[in-house]
Write a protein that holds these residues in place. Structure first.
Motif, PDB file in Angstrom:
ATOM      1  N   GLU A   1      56.642  34.925  34.828  1.00 40.97           N
ATOM      2  CA  GLU A   1      56.462  33.693  34.053  1.00 40.97           C
ATOM      3  C   GLU A   1      55.112  33.042  34.362  1.00 40.97           C
ATOM      4  O   GLU A   1      55.025  31.859  34.691  1.00 40.97           O
ATOM      5  N   ASN A   2      54.061  33.863  34.294  1.00 39.54           N
ATOM      6  CA  ASN A   2      52.670  33.417  34.448  1.00 39.54           C
ATOM      7  C   ASN A   2      52.329  32.938  35.854  1.00 39.54           C
ATOM      8  O   ASN A   2      51.282  32.317  36.061  1.00 39.54           O
ATOM      9  N   LYS A   3      53.186  33.226  36.837  1.00 37.85           N
ATOM     10  CA  LYS A   3      52.903  32.876  38.225  1.00 37.85           C
ATOM     11  C   LYS A   3      52.760  34.150  39.048  1.00 37.85           C
ATOM     12  O   LYS A   3      53.641  35.015  39.012  1.00 37.85           O
ATOM     13  N   THR A   4      51.664  34.269  39.777  1.00 32.34           N
ATOM     14  CA  THR A   4      51.432  35.421  40.636  1.00 32.34           C
ATOM     15  C   THR A   4      51.980  35.110  42.026  1.00 32.34           C
ATOM     16  O   THR A   4      51.561  34.132  42.664  1.00 32.34           O
ATOM     17  N   ILE A   5      52.913  35.943  42.481  1.00 26.71           N
ATOM     18  CA  ILE A   5      53.677  35.646  43.690  1.00 26.71           C
ATOM     19  C   ILE A   5      53.509  36.786  44.698  1.00 26.71           C
ATOM     20  O   ILE A   5      53.726  37.955  44.370  1.00 26.71           O
ATOM     21  N   PRO A   6      53.127  36.469  45.941  1.00 23.54           N
ATOM     22  CA  PRO A   6      53.082  37.509  46.978  1.00 23.54           C
ATOM     23  C   PRO A   6      54.503  37.875  47.426  1.00 23.54           C
ATOM     24  O   PRO A   6      55.343  36.987  47.624  1.00 23.54           O
ATOM     25  N   VAL A   7      54.772  39.173  47.573  1.00 26.30           N
ATOM     26  CA  VAL A   7      56.108  39.628  47.975  1.00 26.30           C
ATOM     27  C   VAL A   7      55.987  40.731  49.017  1.00 26.30           C
ATOM     28  O   VAL A   7      55.031  41.512  49.023  1.00 26.30           O
ATOM     29  N   LYS A   8      56.969  40.765  49.897  1.00 25.46           N
ATOM     30  CA  LYS A   8      57.075  41.826  50.897  1.00 25.46           C
ATOM     31  C   LYS A   8      58.225  42.731  50.499  1.00 25.46           C
ATOM     32  O   LYS A   8      59.375  42.276  50.407  1.00 25.46           O
ATOM     33  N   LEU A   9      57.936  44.013  50.247  1.00 23.54           N
ATOM     34  CA  LEU A   9      58.926  44.909  49.665  1.00 23.54           C
ATOM     35  C   LEU A   9      59.125  46.151  50.526  1.00 23.54           C
ATOM     36  O   LEU A   9      58.165  46.718  51.063  1.00 23.54           O
TER      37      LEU A   9
ATOM     38  N   ASN B   1      48.215  48.745  54.145  1.00 22.32           N
ATOM     39  CA  ASN B   1      48.773  48.655  55.482  1.00 22.32           C
ATOM     40  C   ASN B   1      50.288  48.523  55.383  1.00 22.32           C
ATOM     41  O   ASN B   1      50.813  47.793  54.535  1.00 22.32           O
ATOM     42  N   LEU B   2      50.976  49.227  56.256  1.00 19.53           N
ATOM     43  CA  LEU B   2      52.433  49.190  56.273  1.00 19.53           C
ATOM     44  C   LEU B   2      52.939  48.385  57.462  1.00 19.53           C
ATOM     45  O   LEU B   2      52.309  48.352  58.516  1.00 19.53           O
TER      46      LEU B   2
ATOM     47  N   TYR C   1      57.421  48.697  54.970  1.00 22.42           N
ATOM     48  CA  TYR C   1      57.308  47.550  54.066  1.00 22.42           C
ATOM     49  C   TYR C   1      55.839  47.357  53.706  1.00 22.42           C
ATOM     50  O   TYR C   1      54.946  47.650  54.510  1.00 22.42           O
ATOM     51  N   VAL C   2      55.605  46.841  52.502  1.00 21.45           N
ATOM     52  CA  VAL C   2      54.240  46.614  52.044  1.00 21.45           C
ATOM     53  C   VAL C   2      54.153  45.250  51.377  1.00 21.45           C
ATOM     54  O   VAL C   2      55.124  44.795  50.737  1.00 21.45           O
ATOM     55  N   ASN C   3      53.023  44.590  51.525  1.00 19.36           N
ATOM     56  CA  ASN C   3      52.788  43.286  50.900  1.00 19.36           C
ATOM     57  C   ASN C   3      51.974  43.481  49.628  1.00 19.36           C
ATOM     58  O   ASN C   3      50.863  44.023  49.664  1.00 19.36           O
ATOM     59  N   VAL C   4      52.551  43.065  48.500  1.00 19.62           N
ATOM     60  CA  VAL C   4      51.915  43.246  47.187  1.00 19.62           C
ATOM     61  C   VAL C   4      52.091  41.959  46.377  1.00 19.62           C
ATOM     62  O   VAL C   4      52.538  40.936  46.896  1.00 19.62           O
ATOM     63  N   MET C   5      51.762  42.021  45.076  1.00 17.07           N
ATOM     64  CA  MET C   5      51.835  40.844  44.219  1.00 17.07           C
ATOM     65  C   MET C   5      52.622  41.171  42.949  1.00 17.07           C
ATOM     66  O   MET C   5      52.540  42.282  42.416  1.00 17.07           O
ATOM     67  N   VAL C   6      53.351  40.166  42.464  1.00 15.15           N
ATOM     68  CA  VAL C   6      54.086  40.312  41.219  1.00 15.15           C
ATOM     69  C   VAL C   6      53.868  39.063  40.364  1.00 15.15           C
ATOM     70  O   VAL C   6      53.761  37.950  40.895  1.00 15.15           O
ATOM     71  N   GLU C   7      53.770  39.262  39.051  1.00 15.75           N
ATOM     72  CA  GLU C   7      53.586  38.128  38.144  1.00 15.75           C
ATOM     73  C   GLU C   7      54.863  37.903  37.346  1.00 15.75           C
ATOM     74  O   GLU C   7      55.319  38.785  36.622  1.00 15.75           O
TER      75      GLU C   7
ATOM     76  N   LYS D   1      49.346  55.809  61.640  1.00 17.61           N
ATOM     77  CA  LYS D   1      48.313  54.792  61.430  1.00 17.61           C
ATOM     78  C   LYS D   1      48.843  53.592  60.646  1.00 17.61           C
ATOM     79  O   LYS D   1      48.092  52.645  60.391  1.00 17.61           O
ATOM     80  N   ALA D   2      50.113  53.673  60.230  1.00 17.23           N
ATOM     81  CA  ALA D   2      50.752  52.596  59.464  1.00 17.23           C
ATOM     82  C   ALA D   2      50.009  52.310  58.162  1.00 17.23           C
ATOM     83  O   ALA D   2      49.741  51.154  57.817  1.00 17.23           O
TER      84      ALA D   2
END
Length: 440
Positions: free
Chosen positions: A197-205, A180-181, A189-195, A303-304
């Motif tokens: 230093e062993n921490k999984t962080i949600p990010v909006k890019l 979904n955009l 913009y899209v909401n994804v995840m990045v790891e 449709k985003a």
């Protein structure tokens, strides 16, 4: 009566093709068109006709307005009219940029046409992508294409397809992922995840097809978005408002749902260079070309949604420039090339003929490639190279035998590879050599 009938018929025909609408339309029965593009440094370059003049544009999801650079070189033939002066802002630490807004321009991309397109012409001579990419780049376009069509980008084959939304049909795809955009000022913009230093962080890019890097993140200690100890400082690129500098590093993993990119490149731009961009609510950075090219993508702004499927680039290893050299096309230089010809020489005393090699020289003009950025403490800087040096040869081969992208790619080779350069520095020809080294 006949004239009135003809006028009505013409109006119906024009309406049928959508010319009366404030949008792009495709002028064929399929209402779909396939367009070839060039992939240069992870960027998509497409042909765009403006008022009958064919130009080269970057296809950039990160811009909401079509912008022309190199304006002074093409203004005489574009017949730009209905203008007003405005100010534009973008990445970089400089002030806003003056631009000329022009209305009612005719844009044509393949079979897609729009008769009343707004255009923004930038006067700043420093905003010129041509030297950095090695081919003419006249401008950038984004939202106006994506909002009117379903846009399929096939990075692996170098084609994009534009389709009227009502004619597009999704095909079953078990190995695809759909996202979904969200939109802000027409940018996706899209909401994804990045790891990190062993921490999984949600990010909006921001999805930024006009950036050649892989991933940009804005440092934020409260969200644990930070470069850590393993990074190096570098030039990151040019924005609308000037150069952008920052840190380069790696993330452990970058997650696009089930698609996982390991050890992906990441850049953390200096805060002052992205001050305006970072003010957008909850934005944490950008996904750019070096990640996007690893997928074939369907953008459906109506449709985003965005649909991704892996392509042949997916497993390509993320790497960095190990030389520290940033090159750009810097005009032309005169090259003397040997052109051997064969001549027959007669000997009157023996009545024998002999064939001899007669060397002749041909003078030609070739592109010059100059160092425009040099990373501090890099192998090239430590060897003694300087900004402004024009590279004449690399590993014994004249640089005019390569294009800019081919030369740059040599700086991404394996650690320990020897690079030998012959350069011109203010008329003096000098030789340097160094070994490529991992910047970490």
């Amino acid at each position: 009566m006949n004239k009135r009938f003809s006028f009505i018929f013409l109006f119906i025909c024009l309406s049928h093709f959508g010319f009366c609408q404030d949008k792009f339309v495709i002028q064929n029965k399929k209402q779909s068109d396939k367009i070839r593009f060039k992939l240069i440094n992870n960027l998509i370059v497409i042909p765009v006709d403006i008022n009958g003049v064919t130009l080269s544009f970057l296809l950039d999801t990160g811009v909401s307005k079509p912008i022309i650079f190199n304006f002074l070189n093409v203004s005489d033939t574009l017949q730009i009219k209905d203008t007003e002066t405005i100010q534009l802002r973008g990445l970089g630490g400089g002030e806003s940029v003056e631009a000329l807004k022009s209305a009612n321009n005719i844009f044509k991309i393949g079979d897609a046409i729009k008769l009343n397109q707004d255009l923004y012409a930038v006067f700043n001579n420093n905003l010129n992508f041509t030297p950095r990419l090695g081919i003419p780049i006249h401008g950038i376009i984004g939202l106006d294409i994506f909002k009117d069509f379903i846009v399929e980008i096939n990075y692996s084959t170098g084609y994009l397809r534009l389709t009227e939304p009502k004619r597009f049909k999704y095909k079953p795809c078990k190995k695809c992922e759909r996202f979904n955009l969200e939109f802000y000022n027409g940018k996706p913009y899209v909401n994804v995840m990045v790891e990190i230093e062993n921490k999984t962080i949600p990010v909006k890019l921001l999805i930024d097809s006009g950036g050649s890097d892989a991933l940009w993140l804005f440092e934020n200690d409260s969200l644990d978005i930070k470069s850590g100890k393993k990074f190096f400082n570098d030039f990151l690129g040019h924005g609308l408002n000037g150069s952008v500098y920052g840190k380069r590093s790696k993330v452990q993993n970058f997650f696009l749902k089930s698609f996982v990119l390991e050890n992906a490149n990441v850049a953390y731009p200096n805060a002052e260079n992205v001050l305006f961009a970072a003010q957008i609510k909850n934005r944490n950075g950008s996904i750019a070309g070096n990640i996007l090219k690893r997928f074939n993508i369907i953008f459906d702004y109506k449709k985003a949604v965005m649909t991704l499927s892996k392509n042949s680039y997916f497993k390509e290893q993320f790497s960095y420039n190990k030389s520290g050299i940033e090159l750009a096309h810097d005009g032309i230089r005169v090259v003397r090339q040997i052109k051997n010809t064969l001549k027959t020489k007669s000997n009157s005393q023996t009545s024998n003929n002999s064939i001899i090699l007669d060397p002749q020289y041909k003078i030609s003009l070739k592109p010059a490639y100059a160092i425009v950025e040099l990373r501090k403490d890099s192998p090239a800087e430590e060897a003694g190279l300087k900004i402004g040096d024009v590279i004449l040869s690399i590993n014994g081969k004249q640089t005019h035998q390569y294009n800019l992208q081919q030369i740059t790619q040599m700086f991404y080779a394996h650690d320990g590879k020897k690079i030998k350069l012959s350069i011109d520095r203010a008329g003096m020809v000098l030789s340097y050599s160094f070994l490529l080294k991992n910047p970490f």
